[in-house]
Design an enzyme around this catalytic site. Sequence first.
Site, PDB file in Angstrom:
ATOM      1  N   TRP A 149       0.832  -1.197  -0.043  1.00  0.00           N
ATOM      2  CA  TRP A 149       0.075   0.001  -0.191  1.00  0.00           C
ATOM      3  C   TRP A 149       0.910   1.311   0.075  1.00  0.00           C
ATOM      4  O   TRP A 149       0.607   2.095  -0.444  1.00  0.00           O
ATOM      5  CB  TRP A 149      -1.065  -0.165   0.997  1.00  0.00           C
ATOM      6  CG  TRP A 149      -2.030  -0.861   1.122  1.00  0.00           C
ATOM      7  CD1 TRP A 149      -2.279  -2.167   1.617  1.00  0.00           C
ATOM      8  CD2 TRP A 149      -2.973  -1.111   0.032  1.00  0.00           C
ATOM      9  NE1 TRP A 149      -3.436  -2.795   1.058  1.00  0.00           N
ATOM     10  CE2 TRP A 149      -3.875  -2.062   0.053  1.00  0.00           C
ATOM     11  CE3 TRP A 149      -3.394  -0.167  -1.181  1.00  0.00           C
ATOM     12  CZ2 TRP A 149      -5.013  -2.473  -0.681  1.00  0.00           C
ATOM     13  CZ3 TRP A 149      -4.410  -0.544  -1.853  1.00  0.00           C
ATOM     14  CH2 TRP A 149      -5.230  -1.687  -1.874  1.00  0.00           C
ATOM     15  N   ASP A 195      -1.495   6.197   6.792  1.00  0.00           N
ATOM     16  CA  ASP A 195      -2.541   5.365   6.231  1.00  0.00           C
ATOM     17  C   ASP A 195      -2.824   4.162   7.032  1.00  0.00           C
ATOM     18  O   ASP A 195      -1.956   3.424   7.310  1.00  0.00           O
ATOM     19  CB  ASP A 195      -2.265   4.747   4.911  1.00  0.00           C
ATOM     20  CG  ASP A 195      -3.126   3.662   4.327  1.00  0.00           C
ATOM     21  OD1 ASP A 195      -4.345   3.568   4.990  1.00  0.00           O
ATOM     22  OD2 ASP A 195      -2.945   3.157   3.157  1.00  0.00           O
ATOM     23  N   LYS A 242     -12.408  -2.294   6.714  1.00  0.00           N
ATOM     24  CA  LYS A 242     -11.496  -3.243   7.589  1.00  0.00           C
ATOM     25  C   LYS A 242     -11.896  -3.136   8.978  1.00  0.00           C
ATOM     26  O   LYS A 242     -12.456  -4.152   9.416  1.00  0.00           O
ATOM     27  CB  LYS A 242     -10.010  -3.087   7.441  1.00  0.00           C
ATOM     28  CG  LYS A 242      -9.441  -3.362   6.422  1.00  0.00           C
ATOM     29  CD  LYS A 242      -9.381  -2.604   5.046  1.00  0.00           C
ATOM     30  CE  LYS A 242      -8.711  -3.147   3.792  1.00  0.00           C
ATOM     31  NZ  LYS A 242      -8.061  -2.028   3.041  1.00  0.00           N
TER      32      LYS A 242
HETATM   33  C1  LIG Z   1      -7.492  -1.694   1.859  1.00  0.00           C
HETATM   34  C2  LIG Z   1      -6.333  -0.702   1.956  1.00  0.00           C
HETATM   35  C3  LIG Z   1      -6.265   0.499   1.201  1.00  0.00           C
HETATM   36  C4  LIG Z   1      -7.262   0.670  -0.227  1.00  0.00           C
HETATM   37  O1  LIG Z   1      -8.483   1.039   0.437  1.00  0.00           O
HETATM   38  P1  LIG Z   1      -9.667   1.502  -0.677  1.00  0.00           P
HETATM   39  O2  LIG Z   1     -10.801   1.939   0.476  1.00  0.00           O
HETATM   40  O3  LIG Z   1     -10.018   0.269  -1.366  1.00  0.00           O
HETATM   41  O4  LIG Z   1      -9.125   2.492  -1.497  1.00  0.00           O
HETATM   42  C5  LIG Z   1      -5.298   1.333   1.320  1.00  0.00           C
HETATM   43  N1  LIG Z   1      -4.270   1.142   2.298  1.00  0.00           N
HETATM   44  C6  LIG Z   1      -4.596  -0.142   3.172  1.00  0.00           C
HETATM   45  C7  LIG Z   1      -3.463   0.272   4.323  1.00  0.00           C
HETATM   46  C8  LIG Z   1      -5.457  -0.972   2.959  1.00  0.00           C
HETATM   47  O5  LIG Z   1      -5.524  -1.615   3.962  1.00  0.00           O
END
Ligand SMILES: *Cc1c(COP(=O)(O)O)cnc(C)c1O
Length: 361
Positions: free
Chosen positions: A103, A173, A197
Amino acid sequence: MTERIFNFSAGPAVLPVPVLEQARDEMLSLPNVGMSVMEISHRSKTFDEIIHGAETGVRELLGVPENYRVLFLQGGASLQFSMIPMNFLPEGGSADYVITGSWGKKAIKEAKKQGNANKPADMADGGYTRTPSQEELKLDERAAYVHITTNETIEGVEWKREPEVGDVPLFADSSSDIMSHPVAIEKYALIYAGAQKNLGPSGVTLVILRDDLLAKIPEGLHTMLDYRTHVQNNSLYNTPNTWGIYILNLVCKWVKEQGGVEAMKSRNETKAQMIYDAIDATQFYRGHADPDSRSIMNVTFRLASEELEKKFTQEATALGLDGLKGHRAVGGIRASIYNAFPVEGVEALVAFMKEFEKKNG
Ligand SMILES: *Cc1c(COP(=O)(O)O)cnc(C)c1O
């Protein structure tokens, strides 16, 4: 089939049963409203209470200080990969992206379209198995910000403490570990997380950002891509994901009832440790992440061959243990055990692992 199975999916992921039950009960009519949340105006008093409740829930659970704004945006965490550099990577400046997995790589790719983005550390060697030590970080003290991924969902690599970044704003993030353990929000200038998540359904993204950042945003950005638009309009500039915010509000209430984020942490650590213990017991399973960087949300491991891994996921699925196949980028097995994942499911997985090893070891 009406029975629920054990859902190890990395995302969208398992939600708390009481939240789903309440959403079911209110599907045709919110209490005294006569309509569902999906059918009412986002400017109505009813929705105002819902979005306010969600913000209050986030603030209380995470201890968000007064000088931070809480936003509910769309476009996923992925749109934040773009919005962050558009708003905060100035022309001629640079930003630091610490890369601990897949990511982070996607985040820096977007930043590079906007300007200069450097990697103070890239942990690609060994296939992203750990976070860097402070000494390994080649930080630029003139960087506009430092970006980290607090939990790399695909590799199962999690920061156990924030890097020291001096006066440079720290951005994170936290899509896959937000609310899984307490966080000192004041160490960060901006934290974002796609909800699917740990917080709710897909389609709503939580952004927590410090007020003073807003003064740094350049003029002339597209309205929807400018954080100030969403701050000034309390996330109601356009029609938000009303359903997503409603569920997120219920999830916050559920976390609170469970004892808050501190209680989540202790439950999550217990669940993760049960699987790591099973991995470490013999040579049959090999953990992907280094022990010091192991995620309490996504447990990643390998077996001796891809064939055996395939057999493992197939037999597990047949037993109602779903979603264990690792991401194609790393292969192997990944057990995602977010806040709402029940300990009974972890017990079932560990029992299956032992049984599978006995038959195939
Ligand atoms: C799932 C995830 C994303 C992507 O998220 P979206 O909402 O599908 O854009 C980005 N960063 C991390 C750490 C993730 O687990």
